[in-house]
Design a protein around this motif. Structure first.
Motif, PDB file in Angstrom:
ATOM      1  N   GLU A 201       0.623  -0.616  -0.306  1.00 17.26           N
ATOM      2  CA  GLU A 201       0.178  -0.355   0.238  1.00 17.26           C
ATOM      3  C   GLU A 201       0.815   1.010  -0.144  1.00 17.26           C
ATOM      4  O   GLU A 201       0.470   2.349  -0.826  1.00 17.26           O
ATOM      5  CB  GLU A 201      -1.060   0.093   1.235  1.00 17.26           C
ATOM      6  CG  GLU A 201      -1.717  -1.246   1.733  1.00 17.26           C
ATOM      7  CD  GLU A 201      -3.183  -1.642   2.205  1.00 17.26           C
ATOM      8  OE1 GLU A 201      -2.629  -0.105   3.556  1.00 17.26           O
ATOM      9  OE2 GLU A 201      -3.808  -1.238   2.226  1.00 17.26           O
ATOM     10  N   ASP A 202       2.024   1.187   0.494  1.00 14.34           N
ATOM     11  CA  ASP A 202       2.695   2.010   0.615  1.00 14.34           C
ATOM     12  C   ASP A 202       4.228   1.898  -0.463  1.00 14.34           C
ATOM     13  O   ASP A 202       4.877   3.495  -0.580  1.00 14.34           O
ATOM     14  CB  ASP A 202       3.626   2.261   1.720  1.00 14.34           C
ATOM     15  CG  ASP A 202       2.774   2.806   3.422  1.00 14.34           C
ATOM     16  OD1 ASP A 202       3.398   2.041   4.233  1.00 14.34           O
ATOM     17  OD2 ASP A 202       1.751   2.993   2.963  1.00 14.34           O
ATOM     18  N   PHE A 203       3.460   1.765  -1.803  1.00 12.92           N
ATOM     19  CA  PHE A 203       5.123   1.465  -2.205  1.00 12.92           C
ATOM     20  C   PHE A 203       4.153   2.817  -3.625  1.00 12.92           C
ATOM     21  O   PHE A 203       3.295   2.562  -3.975  1.00 12.92           O
ATOM     22  CB  PHE A 203       4.555  -0.387  -3.437  1.00 12.92           C
ATOM     23  CG  PHE A 203       6.194  -0.059  -4.717  1.00 12.92           C
ATOM     24  CD1 PHE A 203       7.063  -0.046  -4.557  1.00 12.92           C
ATOM     25  CD2 PHE A 203       5.033   0.159  -5.719  1.00 12.92           C
ATOM     26  CE1 PHE A 203       7.991  -0.307  -5.129  1.00 12.92           C
ATOM     27  CE2 PHE A 203       6.134   0.110  -6.172  1.00 12.92           C
ATOM     28  CZ  PHE A 203       7.522  -0.426  -6.168  1.00 12.92           C
ATOM     29  N   GLN A 204       5.669   3.471  -3.483  1.00 10.62           N
ATOM     30  CA  GLN A 204       5.170   4.247  -5.209  1.00 10.62           C
ATOM     31  C   GLN A 204       5.936   4.026  -6.200  1.00 10.62           C
ATOM     32  O   GLN A 204       6.696   2.587  -6.088  1.00 10.62           O
ATOM     33  CB  GLN A 204       6.657   5.106  -4.535  1.00 10.62           C
ATOM     34  CG  GLN A 204       5.379   6.426  -3.021  1.00 10.62           C
ATOM     35  CD  GLN A 204       6.530   7.473  -3.110  1.00 10.62           C
ATOM     36  OE1 GLN A 204       7.865   7.833  -3.340  1.00 10.62           O
ATOM     37  NE2 GLN A 204       6.967   8.146  -1.862  1.00 10.62           N
ATOM     38  N   ALA A 205       4.840   3.886  -7.218  1.00 13.54           N
ATOM     39  CA  ALA A 205       4.972   3.334  -8.412  1.00 13.54           C
ATOM     40  C   ALA A 205       6.498   3.023  -8.537  1.00 13.54           C
ATOM     41  O   ALA A 205       6.840   4.289  -9.358  1.00 13.54           O
ATOM     42  CB  ALA A 205       3.889   2.780  -9.372  1.00 13.54           C
ATOM     43  N   LEU A 206       6.545   1.914  -9.314  1.00 13.55           N
ATOM     44  CA  LEU A 206       7.768   2.341 -10.584  1.00 13.55           C
ATOM     45  C   LEU A 206       7.322   3.087 -11.226  1.00 13.55           C
ATOM     46  O   LEU A 206       6.050   3.023 -11.719  1.00 13.55           O
ATOM     47  CB  LEU A 206       8.807   1.147 -11.172  1.00 13.55           C
ATOM     48  CG  LEU A 206       8.931   0.004 -10.186  1.00 13.55           C
ATOM     49  CD1 LEU A 206       9.452  -1.580 -11.207  1.00 13.55           C
ATOM     50  CD2 LEU A 206      10.173   0.691  -9.460  1.00 13.55           C
ATOM     51  N   VAL A 207       8.627   4.012 -11.661  1.00 10.08           N
ATOM     52  CA  VAL A 207       7.956   4.310 -13.501  1.00 10.08           C
ATOM     53  C   VAL A 207       8.756   3.690 -13.788  1.00 10.08           C
ATOM     54  O   VAL A 207       9.965   3.732 -13.937  1.00 10.08           O
ATOM     55  CB  VAL A 207       8.971   6.052 -13.083  1.00 10.08           C
ATOM     56  CG1 VAL A 207       8.554   7.060 -14.096  1.00 10.08           C
ATOM     57  CG2 VAL A 207       7.855   6.934 -11.985  1.00 10.08           C
ATOM     58  N   VAL A 208       8.171   3.261 -15.339  1.00  7.88           N
ATOM     59  CA  VAL A 208       8.382   2.833 -16.505  1.00  7.88           C
ATOM     60  C   VAL A 208       8.321   3.470 -18.001  1.00  7.88           C
ATOM     61  O   VAL A 208       6.932   4.173 -17.774  1.00  7.88           O
ATOM     62  CB  VAL A 208       7.372   1.601 -16.230  1.00  7.88           C
ATOM     63  CG1 VAL A 208       8.115   0.865 -17.809  1.00  7.88           C
ATOM     64  CG2 VAL A 208       7.483   0.511 -15.279  1.00  7.88           C
ATOM     65  N   THR A 209       9.468   4.196 -18.402  1.00  9.43           N
ATOM     66  CA  THR A 209       9.549   5.284 -19.274  1.00  9.43           C
ATOM     67  C   THR A 209       8.740   3.911 -20.323  1.00  9.43           C
ATOM     68  O   THR A 209       9.010   2.802 -20.856  1.00  9.43           O
ATOM     69  CB  THR A 209      10.920   5.493 -19.920  1.00  9.43           C
ATOM     70  OG1 THR A 209      11.766   4.102 -20.627  1.00  9.43           O
ATOM     71  CG2 THR A 209      11.184   6.358 -18.715  1.00  9.43           C
ATOM     72  N   ASP A 210       8.448   4.495 -22.052  1.00  8.21           N
ATOM     73  CA  ASP A 210       7.867   4.029 -22.756  1.00  8.21           C
ATOM     74  C   ASP A 210       8.844   3.205 -23.574  1.00  8.21           C
ATOM     75  O   ASP A 210       8.638   2.573 -23.804  1.00  8.21           O
ATOM     76  CB  ASP A 210       7.210   5.556 -24.053  1.00  8.21           C
ATOM     77  CG  ASP A 210       6.077   5.787 -23.640  1.00  8.21           C
ATOM     78  OD1 ASP A 210       5.667   5.946 -22.014  1.00  8.21           O
ATOM     79  OD2 ASP A 210       6.355   7.314 -23.699  1.00  8.21           O
ATOM     80  N   SER A 211      10.390   3.375 -23.417  1.00 11.31           N
ATOM     81  CA  SER A 211      11.083   2.820 -23.976  1.00 11.31           C
ATOM     82  C   SER A 211      11.745   1.670 -23.744  1.00 11.31           C
ATOM     83  O   SER A 211      11.581   0.184 -23.882  1.00 11.31           O
ATOM     84  CB  SER A 211      12.207   3.499 -24.285  1.00 11.31           C
ATOM     85  OG  SER A 211      13.367   4.045 -23.676  1.00 11.31           O
ATOM     86  N   ALA A 212      11.482   1.580 -22.420  1.00  9.31           N
ATOM     87  CA  ALA A 212      11.426   0.209 -21.281  1.00  9.31           C
ATOM     88  C   ALA A 212      10.427  -0.270 -21.127  1.00  9.31           C
ATOM     89  O   ALA A 212      10.433  -1.999 -21.343  1.00  9.31           O
ATOM     90  CB  ALA A 212      11.870   0.847 -20.154  1.00  9.31           C
TER      91      ALA A 212
END
Length: 122
Positions: free
Chosen positions: A12-23
């Motif tokens: 619940e506290d996990f700040q989602a990974l940011v995944v780039t478009d290229s990844a």
């Protein structure tokens, strides 16, 4: 007066990974090459490397209990509960340059990184 015990869910506290478009696009290509639509990319942290911790990637077909799940452009990324504490707010990118092609993690929690970019310390 009685208190109600509340269970704690670390996801619940996990700040989602940011995944780039290229990844996301590169992972989609790799999944297509494996010819299995059930594959998800598991991103994890383990002990090792020259700075104390290192990043790892593997394909997985199962979502385990406690996994954090991030969806981007039809691709599913998984992070186990232990790794999520080290990857909060991190960005996964795929870059092509003079050094070749590689996935890069930009981690705001890392205090130092090694020259290879695959290990870090907190």
């Amino acid at each position: 007066m009685s208190e109600t015990a509340q269970s704690y869910d670390p996801t619940e506290d996990f700040q989602a990974l940011v995944v780039t478009d290229s990844a996301a696009a590169r992972v989609a290509q790799l999944i297509a090459q494996e010819e299995s639509d059930d594959l998800k990319l598991r991103v994890f942290v383990s002990g090792g490397g020259c700075s104390g911790f290192q990043y790892g990637f593997t394909f997985d077909e199962r979502i385990e209990e406690g996994d954090s799940v991030v969806e981007k452009d039809g691709v599913t990324f998984l992070v186990d509960p232990m790794s999520s504490q080290y990857l909060m707010g991190a960005e996964i990118d795929f870059v092509e340059g003079i050094e070749g092609e590689q996935f890069v993690i930009r981690n705001p929690n890392a205090t130092t990184t090694c020259g290879c970019g695959s290990s870090f310390s907190i």
